[in-house]
Design a protein around this motif. Structure first.
Motif, PDB file in Angstrom:
ATOM      1  N   ALA A  24       0.852  -1.190   0.000  1.00 23.65           N
ATOM      2  CA  ALA A  24       0.000   0.000   0.000  1.00 23.65           C
ATOM      3  C   ALA A  24       0.887   1.239   0.000  1.00 23.65           C
ATOM      4  CB  ALA A  24      -0.903   0.013   1.225  1.00 23.65           C
ATOM      5  N   SER A  25       0.492   2.230  -0.795  1.00 24.22           N
ATOM      6  CA  SER A  25       1.261   3.467  -0.854  1.00 24.22           C
ATOM      7  C   SER A  25       0.318   4.655  -0.982  1.00 24.22           C
ATOM      8  CB  SER A  25       2.232   3.437  -2.034  1.00 24.22           C
ATOM      9  OG  SER A  25       1.527   3.333  -3.256  1.00 24.22           O
ATOM     10  N   GLY A  26       0.839   5.833  -0.665  1.00 29.44           N
ATOM     11  CA  GLY A  26       0.036   7.040  -0.745  1.00 29.44           C
ATOM     12  C   GLY A  26       0.002   7.764   0.578  1.00 29.44           C
ATOM     13  N   SER A  27      -0.993   8.619   0.725  1.00 29.40           N
ATOM     14  CA  SER A  27      -1.115   9.444   1.936  1.00 29.40           C
ATOM     15  C   SER A  27      -1.825   8.660   3.043  1.00 29.40           C
ATOM     16  CB  SER A  27      -1.888  10.719   1.608  1.00 29.40           C
ATOM     17  OG  SER A  27      -1.237  11.455   0.587  1.00 29.40           O
ATOM     18  N   ILE A  28      -1.114   7.652   3.545  1.00 28.84           N
ATOM     19  CA  ILE A  28      -1.699   6.722   4.521  1.00 28.84           C
ATOM     20  C   ILE A  28      -1.479   7.225   5.931  1.00 28.84           C
ATOM     21  CG2 ILE A  28      -1.586   4.385   5.450  1.00 28.84           C
ATOM     22  CD1 ILE A  28      -0.696   3.492   2.608  1.00 28.84           C
ATOM     23  N   PHE A  29      -2.567   7.295   6.687  1.00 31.59           N
ATOM     24  CA  PHE A  29      -2.453   7.592   8.111  1.00 31.59           C
ATOM     25  C   PHE A  29      -2.401   6.295   8.906  1.00 31.59           C
ATOM     26  CE2 PHE A  29      -2.725   9.934  11.943  1.00 31.59           C
ATOM     27  CZ  PHE A  29      -3.532   9.211  12.808  1.00 31.59           C
ATOM     28  N   ALA A  30      -3.275   5.369   8.554  1.00 28.75           N
ATOM     29  CA  ALA A  30      -3.296   4.072   9.244  1.00 28.75           C
ATOM     30  C   ALA A  30      -3.956   3.028   8.353  1.00 28.75           C
ATOM     31  CB  ALA A  30      -4.037   4.175  10.566  1.00 28.75           C
ATOM     32  N   ILE A  31      -3.439   1.811   8.410  1.00 26.20           N
ATOM     33  CA  ILE A  31      -4.078   0.685   7.727  1.00 26.20           C
ATOM     34  C   ILE A  31      -4.828  -0.121   8.778  1.00 26.20           C
ATOM     35  CG2 ILE A  31      -3.758  -1.386   6.356  1.00 26.20           C
ATOM     36  CD1 ILE A  31      -1.300  -0.140   5.140  1.00 26.20           C
ATOM     37  N   ASN A  32      -6.141  -0.111   8.691  1.00 22.41           N
ATOM     38  CA  ASN A  32      -6.962  -0.750   9.711  1.00 22.41           C
ATOM     39  C   ASN A  32      -7.095  -2.250   9.478  1.00 22.41           C
ATOM     40  OD1 ASN A  32      -7.662   1.902  10.847  1.00 22.41           O
ATOM     41  ND2 ASN A  32      -8.746   2.155   8.920  1.00 22.41           N
ATOM     42  N   VAL A  33      -7.239  -2.633   8.221  1.00 20.03           N
ATOM     43  CA  VAL A  33      -7.369  -4.045   7.844  1.00 20.03           C
ATOM     44  C   VAL A  33      -6.625  -4.229   6.529  1.00 20.03           C
ATOM     45  CG1 VAL A  33      -8.943  -5.921   7.190  1.00 20.03           C
ATOM     46  CG2 VAL A  33      -9.642  -4.238   8.918  1.00 20.03           C
ATOM     47  N   MET A  34      -5.961  -5.370   6.375  1.00 20.91           N
ATOM     48  CA  MET A  34      -5.288  -5.673   5.112  1.00 20.91           C
ATOM     49  C   MET A  34      -5.304  -7.175   4.918  1.00 20.91           C
ATOM     50  SD  MET A  34      -1.677  -4.049   3.858  1.00 20.91           S
ATOM     51  CE  MET A  34      -1.378  -3.727   2.124  1.00 20.91           C
ATOM     52  N   GLY A  35      -5.882  -7.644   3.824  1.00 20.23           N
ATOM     53  CA  GLY A  35      -5.999  -9.075   3.639  1.00 20.23           C
ATOM     54  C   GLY A  35      -6.181  -9.460   2.190  1.00 20.23           C
ATOM     55  N   TRP A  36      -6.679 -10.670   1.960  1.00 24.91           N
ATOM     56  CA  TRP A  36      -6.789 -11.225   0.617  1.00 24.91           C
ATOM     57  C   TRP A  36      -8.166 -11.846   0.372  1.00 24.91           C
ATOM     58  CZ3 TRP A  36      -2.935 -10.563  -2.877  1.00 24.91           C
ATOM     59  CH2 TRP A  36      -1.678 -10.196  -2.378  1.00 24.91           C
TER      60      TRP A  36
END
Length: 123
Positions: free
Chosen positions: A24-36
């Motif tokens: 993930a890239s860009g103006s990220i403050f927080a990644i809450n969930v990341m999956g498939w």
């Protein structure tokens, strides 16, 4: 703007292994969930693996014991190690994330999908 970029798909024989990655890239403050998730031809998109909270993960019934998800919180990446692959694992695999990003008006949260990567299991 936030982007998810997947890599690692391809053709593998039954019983083989593949490793998928998503960044993930860009103006990220927080990644809450990341999956498939994945979607086979003629079928609905289905859950593969998504962490539900710190230390726990929900896996699809058909991949339990064969697939393992891993998050790298510092690098904003998620990987999917797929072992003992079967022909029925053939699908387009999508990275999924719920991300809080920085906008001109403050913070906002949105759901993002990667472009998908093809996994084909065939002899």
């Amino acid at each position: 703007q936030v982007q998810l970029v997947e890599s690692g798909g391809g053709l593998v024989q039954p019983g083989g292994s593949l490793r998928l990655s998503c960044a993930a890239s860009g103006s990220i403050f927080a990644i809450n969930v990341m999956g498939w998730y994945r979607q086979a031809p003629g079928k609905e998109r289905e859950l593969v693996a998504v962490p539900t909270s710190i230390g726990t993960t929900k896996y699809g019934d058909s991949v339990k014991g064969r697939f393992t998800i891993a998050r790298d919180y510092e690098k904003n990446t998620v990987s999917l190690q797929m072992n003992s692959l079967k022909p029925e694992d053939t699908a387009v695999y999508y990275c999924y994330a719920v991300i809080t990003y920085l906008s001109t008006t403050g913070r906002a949260t949105n759901t993002y999908w990667g472009q998908g990567t093809q996994v084909t299991v065939s002899s």
